[in-house]
Motif scaffolding. Sequence first.
Motif, PDB file in Angstrom:
ATOM      1  N   SER A  89     -40.634 -31.224   8.905  1.00  0.00           N
ATOM      2  CA  SER A  89     -39.614 -32.272   8.811  1.00  0.00           C
ATOM      3  C   SER A  89     -40.034 -33.469   7.963  1.00  0.00           C
ATOM      4  O   SER A  89     -39.361 -34.497   7.978  1.00  0.00           O
ATOM      5  CB  SER A  89     -39.269 -32.759  10.222  1.00  0.00           C
ATOM      6  OG  SER A  89     -38.781 -31.698  10.993  1.00  0.00           O
ATOM      7  N   HIS A 106     -37.677 -37.098   7.367  1.00  0.00           N
ATOM      8  CA  HIS A 106     -37.994 -38.399   7.951  1.00  0.00           C
ATOM      9  C   HIS A 106     -38.554 -39.439   6.980  1.00  0.00           C
ATOM     10  O   HIS A 106     -38.496 -40.631   7.260  1.00  0.00           O
ATOM     11  CB  HIS A 106     -38.985 -38.219   9.098  1.00  0.00           C
ATOM     12  CG  HIS A 106     -38.380 -37.495  10.247  1.00  0.00           C
ATOM     13  ND1 HIS A 106     -38.739 -36.205  10.577  1.00  0.00           N
ATOM     14  CD2 HIS A 106     -37.404 -37.839  11.108  1.00  0.00           C
ATOM     15  CE1 HIS A 106     -38.023 -35.816  11.604  1.00  0.00           C
ATOM     16  NE2 HIS A 106     -37.210 -36.774  11.951  1.00  0.00           N
ATOM     17  N   GLY A 123     -37.226 -32.629  19.188  1.00  0.00           N
ATOM     18  CA  GLY A 123     -37.379 -34.008  18.729  1.00  0.00           C
ATOM     19  C   GLY A 123     -38.312 -34.793  19.627  1.00  0.00           C
ATOM     20  O   GLY A 123     -38.936 -34.245  20.535  1.00  0.00           O
ATOM     21  N   THR A 182     -36.340 -42.612  17.852  1.00  0.00           N
ATOM     22  CA  THR A 182     -36.185 -41.167  18.002  1.00  0.00           C
ATOM     23  C   THR A 182     -36.452 -40.473  16.679  1.00  0.00           C
ATOM     24  O   THR A 182     -36.366 -41.075  15.612  1.00  0.00           O
ATOM     25  CB  THR A 182     -34.755 -40.788  18.447  1.00  0.00           C
ATOM     26  OG1 THR A 182     -33.832 -41.174  17.425  1.00  0.00           O
ATOM     27  CG2 THR A 182     -34.384 -41.450  19.759  1.00  0.00           C
ATOM     28  N   SER A 183     -36.790 -39.224  16.758  1.00  0.00           N
ATOM     29  CA  SER A 183     -36.874 -38.378  15.571  1.00  0.00           C
ATOM     30  C   SER A 183     -36.527 -36.975  16.019  1.00  0.00           C
ATOM     31  O   SER A 183     -36.606 -36.645  17.191  1.00  0.00           O
ATOM     32  CB  SER A 183     -38.269 -38.430  14.940  1.00  0.00           C
ATOM     33  OG  SER A 183     -39.237 -37.971  15.840  1.00  0.00           O
ATOM     34  N   ARG A 184     -36.106 -36.166  15.091  1.00  0.00           N
ATOM     35  CA  ARG A 184     -35.792 -34.787  15.438  1.00  0.00           C
ATOM     36  C   ARG A 184     -36.431 -33.860  14.435  1.00  0.00           C
ATOM     37  O   ARG A 184     -36.741 -34.246  13.318  1.00  0.00           O
ATOM     38  CB  ARG A 184     -34.295 -34.564  15.526  1.00  0.00           C
ATOM     39  CG  ARG A 184     -33.566 -34.780  14.239  1.00  0.00           C
ATOM     40  CD  ARG A 184     -32.092 -34.617  14.463  1.00  0.00           C
ATOM     41  NE  ARG A 184     -31.387 -34.831  13.214  1.00  0.00           N
ATOM     42  CZ  ARG A 184     -30.096 -34.754  13.097  1.00  0.00           C
ATOM     43  NH1 ARG A 184     -29.369 -34.467  14.142  1.00  0.00           N
ATOM     44  NH2 ARG A 184     -29.520 -34.947  11.942  1.00  0.00           N
ATOM     45  N   SER A 185     -36.595 -32.640  14.853  1.00  0.00           N
ATOM     46  CA  SER A 185     -37.221 -31.673  13.961  1.00  0.00           C
ATOM     47  C   SER A 185     -36.166 -31.077  13.025  1.00  0.00           C
ATOM     48  O   SER A 185     -34.974 -31.125  13.300  1.00  0.00           O
ATOM     49  CB  SER A 185     -37.897 -30.568  14.774  1.00  0.00           C
ATOM     50  OG  SER A 185     -36.929 -29.736  15.361  1.00  0.00           O
ATOM     51  N   SER A 221     -33.854 -28.613  14.777  1.00  0.00           N
ATOM     52  CA  SER A 221     -32.695 -29.111  15.520  1.00  0.00           C
ATOM     53  C   SER A 221     -31.607 -29.568  14.585  1.00  0.00           C
ATOM     54  O   SER A 221     -30.424 -29.448  14.856  1.00  0.00           O
ATOM     55  CB  SER A 221     -33.098 -30.251  16.464  1.00  0.00           C
ATOM     56  OG  SER A 221     -33.483 -31.389  15.740  1.00  0.00           O
ATOM     57  N   ARG A 222     -31.969 -30.081  13.425  1.00  0.00           N
ATOM     58  CA  ARG A 222     -30.978 -30.526  12.447  1.00  0.00           C
ATOM     59  C   ARG A 222     -30.164 -29.334  11.935  1.00  0.00           C
ATOM     60  O   ARG A 222     -28.965 -29.387  11.813  1.00  0.00           O
ATOM     61  CB  ARG A 222     -31.674 -31.222  11.288  1.00  0.00           C
ATOM     62  CG  ARG A 222     -30.705 -31.743  10.252  1.00  0.00           C
ATOM     63  CD  ARG A 222     -31.479 -32.590   9.231  1.00  0.00           C
ATOM     64  NE  ARG A 222     -30.567 -33.123   8.266  1.00  0.00           N
ATOM     65  CZ  ARG A 222     -30.465 -32.701   7.021  1.00  0.00           C
ATOM     66  NH1 ARG A 222     -31.258 -31.743   6.590  1.00  0.00           N
ATOM     67  NH2 ARG A 222     -29.613 -33.241   6.195  1.00  0.00           N
TER      68      ARG A 222
END
Length: 94
Positions: free
Chosen positions: A23, A27, A65, A84-87, A90-91
């Motif tokens: 990711s 990011h 995430g 927050t962050s997501r992988s 997941s996106r």
Amino acid sequence: MRAAIRPVGAADASAFTAAARASRRLHRPWVTAPCDAEAFARYLARFDGVAHHGFVVVAEGELAGAVHLTNVVMARCAAATWATSRSRVSRAAG
């Protein structure tokens, strides 16, 4: 899709760092997540369970995430900073 949030731990190192590497482009330049075991150990050390808390989001049994709750102040006026962050996984899943 079922999702859960739980405290991040040493057992999350492999999945977390793999998701962080996958990711990076998603990011950057906002977040730099730990991409190797040494960086993940430093990341875990930040969370003291009092003023700084780290969590992972797990969806369908896979890491999706992370959530950070930092600078927590428990006083007359409770406050905290969250991020927050997501992988990438997941996106792509929506």
